[in-house]
Scaffold this motif. Sequence first.
Motif, PDB file in Angstrom:
ATOM      1  N   MET A 195       0.854  -1.200   0.000  1.00 34.50           N
ATOM      2  CA  MET A 195       0.000   0.000   0.000  1.00 34.50           C
ATOM      3  C   MET A 195       0.886   1.245   0.000  1.00 34.50           C
ATOM      4  N   GLN A 196       1.874   1.272  -0.855  1.00 40.11           N
ATOM      5  CA  GLN A 196       2.861   2.350  -0.832  1.00 40.11           C
ATOM      6  C   GLN A 196       2.238   3.715  -1.125  1.00 40.11           C
ATOM      7  N   LEU A 197       1.397   3.797  -2.131  1.00 42.76           N
ATOM      8  CA  LEU A 197       0.855   5.089  -2.529  1.00 42.76           C
ATOM      9  C   LEU A 197      -0.118   5.640  -1.492  1.00 42.76           C
ATOM     10  N   SER A 198      -0.940   4.788  -0.908  1.00 39.92           N
ATOM     11  CA  SER A 198      -1.889   5.261   0.096  1.00 39.92           C
ATOM     12  C   SER A 198      -1.212   5.664   1.397  1.00 39.92           C
ATOM     13  N   GLN A 199       0.018   5.172   1.615  1.00 39.36           N
ATOM     14  CA  GLN A 199       0.752   5.503   2.826  1.00 39.36           C
ATOM     15  C   GLN A 199       1.704   6.684   2.644  1.00 39.36           C
ATOM     16  N   ASN A 200       1.788   7.217   1.423  1.00 36.75           N
ATOM     17  CA  ASN A 200       2.639   8.383   1.189  1.00 36.75           C
ATOM     18  C   ASN A 200       2.004   9.627   1.783  1.00 36.75           C
ATOM     19  N   PRO A 201       2.804  10.568   2.265  1.00 39.04           N
ATOM     20  CA  PRO A 201       2.243  11.830   2.761  1.00 39.04           C
ATOM     21  C   PRO A 201       1.561  12.604   1.637  1.00 39.04           C
ATOM     22  N   PHE A 202       0.458  13.276   1.950  1.00 38.88           N
ATOM     23  CA  PHE A 202      -0.304  13.981   0.927  1.00 38.88           C
ATOM     24  C   PHE A 202       0.402  15.244   0.449  1.00 38.88           C
ATOM     25  N   ASP A 203       1.283  15.814   1.281  1.00 40.64           N
ATOM     26  CA  ASP A 203       1.926  17.077   0.929  1.00 40.64           C
ATOM     27  C   ASP A 203       3.214  16.875   0.143  1.00 40.64           C
ATOM     28  N   LYS A 204       3.559  15.635  -0.211  1.00 39.98           N
ATOM     29  CA  LYS A 204       4.761  15.360  -0.965  1.00 39.98           C
ATOM     30  C   LYS A 204       4.413  14.616  -2.250  1.00 39.98           C
ATOM     31  N   ARG A 205       5.346  14.675  -3.180  1.00 41.42           N
ATOM     32  CA  ARG A 205       5.144  13.992  -4.452  1.00 41.42           C
ATOM     33  C   ARG A 205       5.167  12.487  -4.238  1.00 41.42           C
ATOM     34  N   PRO A 206       4.176  11.737  -4.775  1.00 35.43           N
ATOM     35  CA  PRO A 206       4.145  10.286  -4.551  1.00 35.43           C
ATOM     36  C   PRO A 206       5.356   9.592  -5.160  1.00 35.43           C
ATOM     37  N   THR A 207       5.830   8.585  -4.479  1.00 38.03           N
ATOM     38  CA  THR A 207       6.932   7.752  -4.962  1.00 38.03           C
ATOM     39  C   THR A 207       6.537   6.289  -4.839  1.00 38.03           C
ATOM     40  N   TYR A 208       7.136   5.462  -5.678  1.00 36.31           N
ATOM     41  CA  TYR A 208       6.823   4.031  -5.665  1.00 36.31           C
ATOM     42  C   TYR A 208       8.112   3.238  -5.833  1.00 36.31           C
ATOM     43  N   ASP A 209       8.305   2.269  -4.943  1.00 35.63           N
ATOM     44  CA  ASP A 209       9.467   1.399  -4.977  1.00 35.63           C
ATOM     45  C   ASP A 209       9.071   0.108  -5.697  1.00 35.63           C
ATOM     46  N   ALA A 210       9.517  -0.039  -6.931  1.00 34.49           N
ATOM     47  CA  ALA A 210       9.147  -1.215  -7.721  1.00 34.49           C
ATOM     48  C   ALA A 210       9.711  -2.493  -7.138  1.00 34.49           C
ATOM     49  N   THR A 211      10.901  -2.429  -6.573  1.00 32.97           N
ATOM     50  CA  THR A 211      11.509  -3.629  -5.981  1.00 32.97           C
ATOM     51  C   THR A 211      10.700  -4.113  -4.786  1.00 32.97           C
TER      52      THR A 211
END
Length: 297
Positions: A198-214
Amino acid sequence: MLIIQPCLPTLQSLPSSITSYSIINPPFLHCRPPLKAGFSSKLYSPVTRVGIKNLRSDIDINGVVVGDDAAGDSEVTDDDMNDVSWLGGGFGDRKVEDKDYDKDPEFAEILGSCLDDPQKAQSRMEERLRNKRSKILHTKTGSPNPMAVKFNKFEFSNSYIWLEFYNTLLDNDVSLICDTFRSWHIVGRLGGCNSMNMQLSQNPFDKRPTYDATQGANVTPATFYNIGDLEIQDNLARIWVDIGTSEPLLLDVLVNALTQISSDYIGIKQVMFGGSEYGSWRENLKTEVAGYSIHKI
């Protein structure tokens, strides 16, 4: 010696009303066409464009040519007059292969006449919205009461999901419920409901979303194993599921979808996860005459 050639027209005296000054300086040279708005020639309606062409056509008065060549204006070419890409006088520069309005000729006609008569186009559009209001705006047919959710010895690998409706289901209602469970199973089968990633839903809303493919590729997969057919008796329904892995996110997704269906479309009194019996359900009732039906998921 004067030689008279019969092929030449006989000269006639000019009327007294036409002077030499009128011939040298015809009055038409002092007439200017109306000021043009800053629109492309493709935006004019067919009637307006023909009128412009007639206005700009050459005038031959006793051998004196008055027109675009004399005035210096650009001429409306045959390509512009033959250009019908604007679909009924609508916006220019639209390619012939564009067929955005082929499925709605009424809207194309209204859009094409908006430049010629804006008031009429507006009134026709308002009438169109009034006539199709029932198709545009959906009236809620569900229940204002919240849907109850309960659990009764639910097992992810082998359990029934029971639904109790306020009324007997119609054919459209059955189709909607089947499509909901079918979509739910497809998303779960493809691993779309994995709470371990659930990486994207756990990202802070005030920052640009990031995703770790590994990280996403190394999480434990969550796969929906199997699902049965939808069985209906009167206002009750049940469906057997084998989710396999214990993934509560799958249940949340289904509950959210059924809650919206209960509010907007079909009133659902209660959803029960688990249990081998529910309410007035009869195991020996398997005939359609008695109100039983089965639908493939």
